[in-house]
Design an enzyme around this catalytic site. Structure first.
Site, PDB file in Angstrom:
ATOM      1  N   PRO A  73       0.837  -1.210   0.000  1.00  8.51           N
ATOM      2  CA  PRO A  73       0.000   0.000   0.000  1.00  8.51           C
ATOM      3  C   PRO A  73       0.864   1.249   0.000  1.00  8.51           C
ATOM      4  O   PRO A  73       1.940   1.281   0.599  1.00  8.51           O
ATOM      5  CB  PRO A  73      -0.799  -0.133   1.305  1.00  8.51           C
ATOM      6  N   GLU A  74       0.410   2.268  -0.706  1.00  7.22           N
ATOM      7  CA  GLU A  74       1.131   3.530  -0.774  1.00  7.22           C
ATOM      8  C   GLU A  74       0.366   4.570   0.046  1.00  7.22           C
ATOM      9  O   GLU A  74      -0.615   4.249   0.724  1.00  7.22           O
ATOM     10  CB  GLU A  74       1.310   3.946  -2.233  1.00  7.22           C
ATOM     11  N   LYS A  99       3.985   6.097   4.015  1.00  7.99           N
ATOM     12  CA  LYS A  99       3.278   4.818   4.058  1.00  7.99           C
ATOM     13  C   LYS A  99       3.161   4.265   5.475  1.00  7.99           C
ATOM     14  O   LYS A  99       2.705   3.137   5.658  1.00  7.99           O
ATOM     15  CB  LYS A  99       4.023   3.783   3.198  1.00  7.99           C
ATOM     16  N   ARG A 128      10.590  -4.960 -10.717  1.00  7.67           N
ATOM     17  CA  ARG A 128       9.173  -4.652 -10.885  1.00  7.67           C
ATOM     18  C   ARG A 128       8.964  -4.200 -12.328  1.00  7.67           C
ATOM     19  O   ARG A 128       9.631  -4.691 -13.228  1.00  7.67           O
ATOM     20  CB  ARG A 128       8.747  -3.569  -9.882  1.00  7.67           C
TER      21      ARG A 128
END
Length: 293
Positions: free
Chosen positions: A2-3, A61, A276
């Site tokens: 999650p950001e 975060k 990524r």
């Protein structure tokens, strides 16, 4: 992971449903969920009983709940690291336990419980001392984390100077939490698309006006995501009521390889990046010749 928008959605839910309430009982159902609390699960639970969860805070975060006696904070916080699949849920007493329930908080008022649910157990909870950093009392383990673009103390001019002195690419810089916090892979790609910058553009080539434009885009995309409840690609990222965000419907480039750019129609490109992926429009975001790849 999650950001900032996803964590802020959770923080707002905790602030609404939990802040100001006194802990009556803590049940640790899986010791791995409190592994960062070195004294152990029993100490974690015992030290929280009778204390008030006074306020929910966030930097980037990172999420924490200040502890106190109901009127004043006492210099310690309950830190929540959501990891890959951690959730803080508010549930009525007696509601069926979630399959991956790890920690349960019951309150003196007999109202809704706070539950920490974590399928993959990469996240966790622990207690930490608060220290003053950049005008905010933050848990000591995250005192090295920079402020985020939504904080009032965020200084884009100071950051512009630091960025221009680095020998790296702009996306690597955006993901460096010691430079600016809260930005991850998704919102970096989205902000770079809005600012018409390629992810491999060297930071040293950025003018101050371009840095301002980029962080205006960062702020804009995060505010848009907040209004949509964050980005949820599966059932793991939810708010305290168990609801998923829907900003994934508004993503311009992230995860859209081969689909047309909404601005110019060119197919979105996917490049490997730090184990990524990075997504760009090859027309709107041309790769610079002196790129850091």
């Amino acid at each position: 992971m999650p950001e900032l928008p996803e964590v802020e959605v959770v923080r707002r839910g905790v602030a609404e449903h939990v802040a100001g309430r006194t802990v009556a009982e803590v049940e640790v159902l899986h010791p791995r969920a409190v592994r960062r609390h070195v004294p152990g699960a029993d100490d974690f639970a015992t030290r929280l009983v009778g204390r008030c969860l006074t306020a929910a805070r966030r930097r980037g975060k990172y999420l924490w709940i200040e502890l106190g006696d109901g009127t004043l904070p006492d210099g310690e916080a309950l830190v929540a690291h959501l990891g890959m699949s951690g959730q803080l849920l508010v549930q009525p007493p007696g509601a069926p336990d979630e399959k991956h329930l790890r920690v349960r908080f019951r309150f003196a008022d007999g109202g809704p419980e706070l539950r920490f649910v974590d399928q993959r157990t990469f996240g966790g909870l622990h207690l930490a001392e608060l220290v003053e950093v950049g005008g905010l009392a933050v848990p000591k383990p995250i005192e090295h984390i920079a402020c985020d673009p939504l904080e009032p103390v965020f200084d884009v001019e100071e950051l512009a100077g630091r960025l221009r002195s680095r020998r790296t690419s702009i996306k690597r810089a955006l993901l460096d939490q010691s430079l600016v916090s809260g930005i991850g892979n998704i919102y970096a790609d989205e902000a770079l698309w809005r600012a018409k910058l390629h992810w491999a553009r060297p930071t040293a080539t950025l003018t101050r006006p371009k840095v301002r434009e980029l962080f205006a885009a960062v702020t804009e995309v995060m505010q848009d995501a907040l209004r949509a409840g964050g980005t949820s690609f599966d059932a793991l990222y939810v708010n305290v009521n168990g609801e998923s965000g829907y900003f994934d419907r508004s993503l311009a480039v992230y995860g859209r390889a081969g689909q047309p750019c909404s601005r110019c129609g060119a197919p979105i490109r996917r490049d490997p990046f730090m184990n990524r992926s990075s997504y760009t429009c090859p027309v709107c975001q041309p790769k610079p010749r002196n790129a850091h790849l």
